[in-house]
Design an enzyme around this catalytic site. Structure first.
Site, mmCIF file in Angstrom:
data_model
loop_
_atom_site.group_PDB
_atom_site.id
_atom_site.type_symbol
_atom_site.label_atom_id
_atom_site.label_comp_id
_atom_site.label_asym_id
_atom_site.label_seq_id
_atom_site.Cartn_x
_atom_site.Cartn_y
_atom_site.Cartn_z
ATOM 1 N N PRO A 219 8.212 -3.584 -4.792
ATOM 2 C CA PRO A 219 7.636 -4.918 -5.100
ATOM 3 C C PRO A 219 8.138 -5.959 -4.217
ATOM 4 O O PRO A 219 7.457 -7.119 -4.382
ATOM 5 C CB PRO A 219 7.978 -4.966 -6.735
ATOM 6 C CG PRO A 219 9.197 -4.271 -6.635
ATOM 7 C CD PRO A 219 9.137 -3.192 -5.786
ATOM 8 N N ASP B 40 1.556 -4.432 5.118
ATOM 9 C CA ASP B 40 0.504 -5.254 4.483
ATOM 10 C C ASP B 40 1.201 -6.627 4.257
ATOM 11 O O ASP B 40 2.502 -6.839 4.330
ATOM 12 C CB ASP B 40 0.136 -4.456 3.311
ATOM 13 C CG ASP B 40 -1.037 -3.795 3.253
ATOM 14 O OD1 ASP B 40 -1.624 -3.933 4.452
ATOM 15 O OD2 ASP B 40 -1.381 -3.177 2.397
ATOM 16 N N LYS C 169 -3.469 -10.417 5.393
ATOM 17 C CA LYS C 169 -4.697 -11.678 5.500
ATOM 18 C C LYS C 169 -3.973 -12.895 5.490
ATOM 19 O O LYS C 169 -4.623 -13.870 5.028
ATOM 20 C CB LYS C 169 -5.397 -11.241 4.117
ATOM 21 C CG LYS C 169 -6.162 -9.851 4.052
ATOM 22 C CD LYS C 169 -7.158 -9.776 2.989
ATOM 23 C CE LYS C 169 -7.843 -8.340 2.718
ATOM 24 N NZ LYS C 169 -6.832 -7.403 2.503
ATOM 25 N N GLY D 142 2.638 -2.798 -0.106
ATOM 26 C CA GLY D 142 3.424 -3.316 -1.264
ATOM 27 C C GLY D 142 3.477 -2.502 -2.477
ATOM 28 O O GLY D 142 2.195 -1.699 -2.622
ATOM 29 N N GLY D 143 4.415 -2.319 -3.264
ATOM 30 C CA GLY D 143 4.529 -1.525 -4.326
ATOM 31 C C GLY D 143 4.269 -0.074 -4.129
ATOM 32 O O GLY D 143 4.767 0.575 -3.537
ATOM 33 N N THR E 82 6.089 0.041 -8.248
ATOM 34 C CA THR E 82 4.668 -0.631 -8.410
ATOM 35 C C THR E 82 5.430 -2.136 -8.933
ATOM 36 O O THR E 82 6.297 -2.170 -9.680
ATOM 37 C CB THR E 82 3.690 -0.193 -9.188
ATOM 38 O OG1 THR E 82 2.674 -0.806 -9.017
ATOM 39 C CG2 THR E 82 4.221 0.120 -10.559
ATOM 40 N N MET F 14 -3.221 -8.862 -9.688
ATOM 41 C CA MET F 14 -4.251 -9.726 -9.113
ATOM 42 C C MET F 14 -4.881 -10.723 -9.955
ATOM 43 O O MET F 14 -6.077 -10.886 -10.163
ATOM 44 C CB MET F 14 -5.289 -9.060 -8.421
ATOM 45 C CG MET F 14 -4.936 -8.248 -7.400
ATOM 46 S SD MET F 14 -6.025 -6.795 -6.693
ATOM 47 C CE MET F 14 -5.740 -5.360 -7.691
HETATM 48 N N1 SAH Z 1 0.134 -1.525 -4.715
HETATM 49 C C1 SAH Z 1 0.851 -2.853 -5.221
HETATM 50 C C2 SAH Z 1 -0.342 -3.725 -5.993
HETATM 51 C C3 SAH Z 1 -0.919 -4.200 -4.731
HETATM 52 S S1 SAH Z 1 -2.492 -5.658 -5.658
HETATM 53 C C4 SAH Z 1 1.608 -2.346 -6.304
HETATM 54 O O1 SAH Z 1 1.669 -1.195 -6.537
HETATM 55 O O2 SAH Z 1 2.281 -3.123 -6.584
HETATM 56 C C5 SAH Z 1 -1.615 -6.945 -5.319
HETATM 57 C C6 SAH Z 1 -1.216 -7.561 -6.536
HETATM 58 O O3 SAH Z 1 0.003 -6.820 -7.145
HETATM 59 C C7 SAH Z 1 -0.825 -9.151 -6.357
HETATM 60 O O4 SAH Z 1 -2.110 -9.762 -6.568
HETATM 61 C C8 SAH Z 1 -0.124 -9.062 -7.654
HETATM 62 O O5 SAH Z 1 -0.754 -9.094 -9.074
HETATM 63 C C9 SAH Z 1 0.880 -7.775 -7.736
HETATM 64 N N2 SAH Z 1 2.016 -7.954 -7.051
HETATM 65 C C10 SAH Z 1 2.552 -7.218 -6.044
HETATM 66 N N3 SAH Z 1 3.734 -7.726 -5.697
HETATM 67 C C11 SAH Z 1 4.175 -8.614 -6.631
HETATM 68 C C12 SAH Z 1 5.280 -9.095 -6.937
HETATM 69 N N4 SAH Z 1 6.473 -8.783 -6.234
HETATM 70 N N5 SAH Z 1 5.369 -10.095 -7.910
HETATM 71 C C13 SAH Z 1 4.370 -10.170 -8.895
HETATM 72 N N6 SAH Z 1 3.155 -9.484 -8.547
HETATM 73 C C14 SAH Z 1 3.027 -8.595 -7.608
#
Ligand code: SAH
Length: 468
Positions: free
Chosen positions: A32, A55, A75, A106-107, A136, A181
């Site tokens: 994250p 990303d 983006k 991410g995540g 995540t 999101m």
């Molecule tokens: N695959 C990622 C999510 C991608 S969608 C996961 O598993 O975390 C992108 C959304 O993830 C963002 O709009 C936000 O809502 C959330 N997100 C990702 N990293 C974050 C963070 N460090 N803090 C808060 N929300 C986060």
């Protein structure tokens, strides 16, 4: 008959029986935000990678250290916008070229990560792949803000939802709901939750930049939040449910001091009390390839190699190996490093430095080298494209012939994560160059922030540049 023994010469790029190169793709989750929340397995894949496609939500700090080619597929406004189709094509192109590709998201790749679509493409092309999970955002936010997603007697179920698009917001019956999101749709989500009959006293939390040094968390009840006009900045999560406690704004992460490390690291900040934010203040890629090639071909002309820092080691060896040579071509040379980090980096290539000089001794490099009897030598000095004139003149004082060699480009960090000074408590300057580069990016340092310098030269530079 005994066991059969096979010698397996696996070429790095897996050349198949027909001589056709075959690549390999890791679809991997980077976690994250906190760079340390990456798995051992992903780290290993990144080390093996030829190409990393990363990303928006992946921090530069995390991937900076790997030698792979890095392609940004996010983006961000000032760069090319990649559509999913194009990303798929990029993955395929490098994999078909026999490369080890890490598609870093991410995540976790399978939580709102479009990992599924990329797999369809890989299957279509018969490209081999594996998937490595990541932490995540919901899990990161939960731990770093002290919000249990389930809790005995209070919450026995949790759902991960998206706040996008607005006309399809779902409100499941679970005790806890985490919305991803939501930056532009928080109020729509809250309205949808209220419309579903949840009590106005249900607890709500918004977690911005979860697990990062600049994490922010706001809490209140559903009713309070619906009245509030507060902008939510991406990336943010909305968490709904009564396992959200009252004191989470004073969580363990909040209590630690955030220290910005420019350049090198320092042992003076124990992780029990500090969160280190690494901000290199330089770009470590790009070299004067022609000069590097020439130097590598005339290694016999030098009898001493002097490494100023770990980047000079890393990039020097990168080019040495790339040119088909190895450490044996350095066998005739004395090797010196300045400081521990460079010596450690050197060991990765199987070499132990003959001498390690400590740069912050009172007498500077010249004194150390004089003590070691290093004079009248032909020194090759790999480093950045900005030659450290001070060091060169010190080496020359002792009648050495010095040839600086730019193996990486040092400039101020242009790409990537801008630093949010509001969330920083202390800045640690590791060298005078870091002070200057930092000054090019930030004209002042807020009074609130304390400053520490690695040595006397750096401290003097800080006084001159920021206080003078
Ligand atoms: N695959 C990622 C999510 C991608 S969608 C996961 O598993 O975390 C992108 C959304 O993830 C963002 O709009 C936000 O809502 C959330 N997100 C990702 N990293 C974050 C963070 N460090 N803090 C808060 N929300 C986060």
């Amino acid at each position: 008959m005994g066991n059969s023994v096979s010698t397996h010469h696996a070429p790095r790029n897996g050349v198949s029986a027909r001589g056709q190169k075959k690549g390999y793709v890791y679809i991997a989750g980077a976690g994250p935000g906190d760079p340390e929340l990456i798995t051992v397995k992903v780290e290993k894949a990144l080390r093996d990678a030829d190409v990393i496609l990363y990303d928006d939500l992946v921090s530069m700090e995390l991937i900076d250290q790997y030698s792979a080619i890095k392609i940004y597929t996010g983006k961000r406004k000032d760069s090319h916008h990649f559509e999913q189709e194009e990303i798929n094509r990029e993955i395929v192109r490098h994999a078909m070229d026999g490369k080890v590709v890490v598609r870093l998201k991410g995540g976790d790749p399978f939580i709102f990560g479009r990992g599924g679509e990329e797999i369809d493409t890989l299957r279509g092309y018969g490209i081999r792949y594996e998937i490595i999970p990541g932490i995540t955002a919901a899990h990161g936010a939960s731990s770093y803000t002290e919000i249990p997603l389930t809790m005995r007697k209070i919450s026995s179920s949790v759902a991960f939802c998206t706040g996008h698009p607005v006309d399809r917001i779902q409100v499941p019956e679970t005790d806890t709901i985490v919305y991803y999101m939501v930056a532009s749709t928080v109020h729509d989500v809250l309205d949808a939750v209220a419309a579903k009959g949840r009590s106005g006293s249900t607890m709500v939390a918004v977690v911005q930049n979860a697990t990062r040094y600049n994490q922010k968390v706001y809490t209140g009840t559903l009713d309070e939040f619906r009245k509030r006009e507060r902008a939510v900045y991406s990336p943010a999560l909305l968490i709904i449910g009564d396992s959200i406690g009252q004191f989470i704004e004073h969580n363990w992460h909040e209590r630690k001091k955030k220290v910005l490390m420019t350049g090198g690291d320092s042992g003076r900040y124990p992780s029990t009390d500090y969160i280190k934010v690494h901000f290199p203040c330089r770009q470590v890629s790009g070299a004067d390839l022609k000069a590097v090639q020439q130097a590598l071909e005339s290694m016999g002309a030098y009898d001493l190699l002097f490494f100023q820092n770990k980047f000079s080691v890393k990039y020097f060896f990168h080019y040495l190996f790339q040119s088909g040579k190895d450490v044996r071509s350095l066998a005739h040379m004395t090797i010196c490093t300045a400081g521990d980090a460079a010596a450690e980096e050197l060991q990765k290539s199987g070499l132990v430095a003959d001498h390690m000089v400590e740069p912050d001794g009172k007498a500077g490099y010249a004194g150390c080298l004089e003590d070691l009897g290093i004079s009248s030598r032909k020194i090759l000095l790999p480093g950045s494209n900005h030659v450290d004139e001070f060091l060169v003149s010190e080496l020359r004082e002792l009648e050495n012939q010095v040839t600086p060699l730019g193996v990486y480009a040092r400039g101020t960090q242009q790409e990537g994560d801008a630093i949010d000074l509001d969330s920083i408590d202390e800045i640690y300057f590791s060298s005078p160059i870091c002070v200057r580069n930092f000054r090019n990016m930030f004209f002042t340092i807020p009074e609130r922030i304390t400053v520490a310098a690695a040595d006397r030269r750096t401290e003097e530079e800080y006084r001159k540049v920021f206080r003078g």
